[in-house]
Design an enzyme around this catalytic site. Structure first.
Site, PDB file in Angstrom:
ATOM      1  N   GLY A  87       0.883  -1.170   0.021  1.00  0.00           N
ATOM      2  CA  GLY A  87       0.138  -0.039   0.028  1.00  0.00           C
ATOM      3  C   GLY A  87       1.010   1.204  -0.089  1.00  0.00           C
ATOM      4  O   GLY A  87       2.343   1.213   0.020  1.00  0.00           O
ATOM      5  N   GLY A  89       3.097   3.430   1.325  1.00  0.00           N
ATOM      6  CA  GLY A  89       3.690   3.668   2.657  1.00  0.00           C
ATOM      7  C   GLY A  89       4.522   4.674   3.002  1.00  0.00           C
ATOM      8  O   GLY A  89       4.972   5.387   4.076  1.00  0.00           O
ATOM      9  N   LYS A 111       5.297  11.162  -2.923  1.00  0.00           N
ATOM     10  CA  LYS A 111       6.488  10.293  -2.353  1.00  0.00           C
ATOM     11  C   LYS A 111       7.392  11.037  -1.561  1.00  0.00           C
ATOM     12  O   LYS A 111       8.009  12.202  -1.569  1.00  0.00           O
ATOM     13  CB  LYS A 111       7.352  10.100  -3.617  1.00  0.00           C
ATOM     14  CG  LYS A 111       8.264   8.765  -3.442  1.00  0.00           C
ATOM     15  CD  LYS A 111       8.943   8.479  -4.932  1.00  0.00           C
ATOM     16  CE  LYS A 111       9.960   7.149  -4.857  1.00  0.00           C
ATOM     17  NZ  LYS A 111      10.446   6.861  -6.003  1.00  0.00           N
ATOM     18  N   ASP A 123      10.075   5.219   7.706  1.00  0.00           N
ATOM     19  CA  ASP A 123       9.612   6.507   8.003  1.00  0.00           C
ATOM     20  C   ASP A 123       9.010   7.355   7.271  1.00  0.00           C
ATOM     21  O   ASP A 123       8.591   8.318   7.392  1.00  0.00           O
ATOM     22  CB  ASP A 123      10.894   7.140   8.449  1.00  0.00           C
ATOM     23  CG  ASP A 123      12.048   7.479   7.268  1.00  0.00           C
ATOM     24  OD1 ASP A 123      11.486   7.113   6.163  1.00  0.00           O
ATOM     25  OD2 ASP A 123      13.083   7.755   7.416  1.00  0.00           O
ATOM     26  N   GLY A 124       8.655   6.936   6.213  1.00  0.00           N
ATOM     27  CA  GLY A 124       7.791   7.345   5.015  1.00  0.00           C
ATOM     28  C   GLY A 124       8.352   8.479   4.396  1.00  0.00           C
ATOM     29  O   GLY A 124       7.586   9.323   3.903  1.00  0.00           O
ATOM     30  N   ARG A 177       4.210  13.892  -8.034  1.00  0.00           N
ATOM     31  CA  ARG A 177       4.244  13.345  -9.524  1.00  0.00           C
ATOM     32  C   ARG A 177       2.940  13.739 -10.062  1.00  0.00           C
ATOM     33  O   ARG A 177       1.841  13.609  -9.217  1.00  0.00           O
ATOM     34  CB  ARG A 177       4.706  12.132  -9.525  1.00  0.00           C
ATOM     35  CG  ARG A 177       3.643  11.031  -9.302  1.00  0.00           C
ATOM     36  CD  ARG A 177       3.901   9.573  -9.656  1.00  0.00           C
ATOM     37  NE  ARG A 177       5.326   9.054  -9.150  1.00  0.00           N
ATOM     38  CZ  ARG A 177       5.362   8.102  -7.984  1.00  0.00           C
ATOM     39  NH1 ARG A 177       4.141   7.900  -7.408  1.00  0.00           N
ATOM     40  NH2 ARG A 177       6.181   7.757  -7.489  1.00  0.00           N
ATOM     41  N   ASP A 253       2.955  -3.973  -8.498  1.00  0.00           N
ATOM     42  CA  ASP A 253       2.595  -2.672  -8.064  1.00  0.00           C
ATOM     43  C   ASP A 253       3.117  -1.328  -8.433  1.00  0.00           C
ATOM     44  O   ASP A 253       2.866  -0.141  -8.095  1.00  0.00           O
ATOM     45  CB  ASP A 253       2.642  -2.419  -6.322  1.00  0.00           C
ATOM     46  CG  ASP A 253       4.155  -2.680  -5.724  1.00  0.00           C
ATOM     47  OD1 ASP A 253       4.796  -3.711  -6.304  1.00  0.00           O
ATOM     48  OD2 ASP A 253       4.784  -1.671  -5.366  1.00  0.00           O
ATOM     49  N   ASN A 254       4.077  -1.548  -9.343  1.00  0.00           N
ATOM     50  CA  ASN A 254       4.685  -0.490 -10.077  1.00  0.00           C
ATOM     51  C   ASN A 254       4.507  -0.353 -11.530  1.00  0.00           C
ATOM     52  O   ASN A 254       4.891   0.196 -12.299  1.00  0.00           O
ATOM     53  CB  ASN A 254       6.422  -0.394 -10.259  1.00  0.00           C
ATOM     54  CG  ASN A 254       7.015  -0.277  -8.744  1.00  0.00           C
ATOM     55  OD1 ASN A 254       6.102   0.335  -7.941  1.00  0.00           O
ATOM     56  ND2 ASN A 254       8.168  -0.505  -8.666  1.00  0.00           N
ATOM     57  N   ASP A 263       7.299   5.777 -10.775  1.00  0.00           N
ATOM     58  CA  ASP A 263       8.027   5.298  -9.528  1.00  0.00           C
ATOM     59  C   ASP A 263       9.224   4.699  -9.734  1.00  0.00           C
ATOM     60  O   ASP A 263       9.570   3.605  -9.875  1.00  0.00           O
ATOM     61  CB  ASP A 263       6.933   4.227  -9.068  1.00  0.00           C
ATOM     62  CG  ASP A 263       7.079   4.107  -7.325  1.00  0.00           C
ATOM     63  OD1 ASP A 263       8.094   5.002  -6.922  1.00  0.00           O
ATOM     64  OD2 ASP A 263       6.964   3.184  -6.853  1.00  0.00           O
TER      65      ASP A 263
END
Length: 469
Positions: A87, A89, A111, A123-124, A177, A253-254, A263
């Site tokens: 998901g 993140g 991002k 840590d995102g 993006r 997922d990309n 990505d």
């Protein structure tokens, strides 16, 4: 003046598809990159720097769009291993709008915006170098004619991050993006994994309505959507090969359903043709190497087809899936010829040219980008090519089949050889050494001059190749 047209269509899918989240509160916001071309196109070109930072550094909602960011839910195969704990993140869907030029839906995805329910202990955050690399990738790919997301905004955020693959502590950033969709193959995989047929059908209907409206009323919506996605993704694979690009992490997922490259992590461009060339140091088996990218995309599309079986049938989905290789085989010569500014001929002639070209590139190891630069316009550039740093390669016996083939192809109307870009000896490249040279003065002296100079050069290249936004 173009008017911004907000949208919030993803929210219509319902709460099973996302988690509302809040952005991180960054110590500072310093604007490092702003895509003014696209800002003007969608009606945000007149934002002041303070307003820009409020929306793309602090993520104050864009009027009329999503009132709160949404962390999207999805699963995916990562290096062919299924992961049900994925998901958004370290990013989210910040906003949506409608392109006033072509009427298509656009997403603002982020991002580095902080932790979400899907951060899995991370840590995102995003390193500034990672953000700079993504800007360079998207700008370069767009100029080379690849259908890619746009790096709409890059803001430095003033935190010190610790990463094993960079000298630490390192600087932090947040990237926004702009792309036509953030719905991935992995979005469908999650619903298939959960056996949630109702939401799977809702996702198919949403995807057709917003990304493939010409399919409305199809007798088998799932099969029609699959075939449309296959066409887009196969074309993207051909564009990557023509550009000499290695994405590096082609997990399901990309791969999004609009066939848009996005990505960017450990991406690379080829120095010279090498099917085994890999981008990621952790890709120890070469699963996502340059030459295996079309196979990987076909494998990923097969996973999408599997997800759609509950809504259709194998007998209907299989023919749609099987269009991937015919599409790629047709698209690759067209992409190569487009890069050279040459008009296609018959399918046999197109294929014979590409076979001869790859034979030469394999035998000679001539610089990949230099070839396309030198022979823009085919035989029209024979004198230019004779002055090239690669002229010794073109004097070899291995090049004769390519030279003979080039004679048969007429230049396109937009070959544009009078453009100053083609007076250079070398093309603008984005090899790993180029990237490191751009980053070094930023890291050492906060000197962004080479970064901005490079973006100007890429803009000149985009103009020379006649790429329209």
């Amino acid at each position: 003046m173009t008017t911004f047209i907000p949208a919030r269509r993803h929210a219509e899918l319902g709460p099973d598809f996302f988690d509302p989240v809040r952005p991180a509160d960054f110590p500072q916001t310093v604007l490092r990159h702003r895509d003014q071309r696209w800002a003007e196109r969608i009606g945000l070109g007149e934002l002041s720097e303070a307003e820009w930072l409020n929306h793309f550094g602090r993520f104050a909602p864009l009027p009329g769009s999503l009132p709160q960011p949404l962390a999207l839910r999805y699963h995916g195969h990562q290096f062919r291993s299924y992961n049900s704990d994925l998901g958004d993140g370290r990013g989210f869907l910040f906003a949506q709008c409608v392109d006033p030029i072509d009427g298509r839906l656009l997403d603002f995805g982020t991002k580095g915006t902080g932790k979400t329910p899907w951060s899995r202990g991370g840590d995102g955050r995003l390193t500034l170098k990672g953000g700079v690399r993504e800007v360079l990738a998207t700008e370069m790919l767009e100029a080379l004619g690849v259908y890619t997301s746009k790096s709409f905004s890059l803001v430095e955020t003033g935190e010190a991050l610790y990463r094993g693959d960079e000298p630490s502590p390192t600087r932090s950033a947040v990237l926004t993006r702009l792309s036509h969709s953030h719905i991935r193959i992995g979005t469908f995989q999650r619903l298939a994994y959960l056996e949630d047929t109702e939401n799977l059908r809702r996702l198919v209907d949403y995807s057709i309505a917003n990304y493939y409206p010409h399919l409305a009323g199809a007798s088998d919506p799932a099969a029609a959507l699959l075939e449309a996605v296959v066409q887009k993704v196969a074309n993207l694979g051909a564009q990557w090969i023509a550009a000499g690009f290695v994405h590096g992490v082609l997990n399901t997922d990309n791969i999004n359903i609009t066939g848009e490259s996005f990505d960017y992590g450990p991406w690379r461009f080829l120095p010279a043709y090498d099917p085994d060339f890999t981008a990621a140091y952790f890709d120890e088996t070469g699963l996502y190497s340059f030459g295996r990218q079309p196979d990987t995309l076909a494998w990923n599309l097969t996973r999408l087809a599997e997800c759609l079986v509950p809504l259709s049938s194998i007998d209907t989905l299989e023919p749609a899936l099987n269009t991937v290789w015919p599409t790629f085989r047709t698209a690759l010569p067209l992409a190569m010829l487009a890069r050279l500014g040459l008009e296609p001929r018959s399918e046999d002639d197109n294929n014979a040219f590409v076979t001869a070209l790859f034979g030469f590139l394999t035998a000679s190891k001539a610089p990949y980008e230099q070839f396309f630069f030198d022979w823009r316009g085919g035989a029209l550039s024979a004198q230019r090519a004779a002055q090239s740093p690669s002229t010794e390669f073109y004097a070899s016996d291995a090049f004769r089949p390519v030279a003979n083939a080039l004679e048969a192809f007429a230049p396109t109307e937009n070959v544009n050889l009078a453009h100053p870009y083609f007076a250079r000896s070398n093309p603008r490249t984005m090899l790993i050494d180029d990237v490191e040279a751009i980053w070094a003065p930023i890291a050492e002296n906060d000197d962004w001059s080479l970064f901005h100079q490079t973006l100007r050069e890429i803009g000149e290249m985009r103009e020379a190749y006649g790429v329209k936004i």
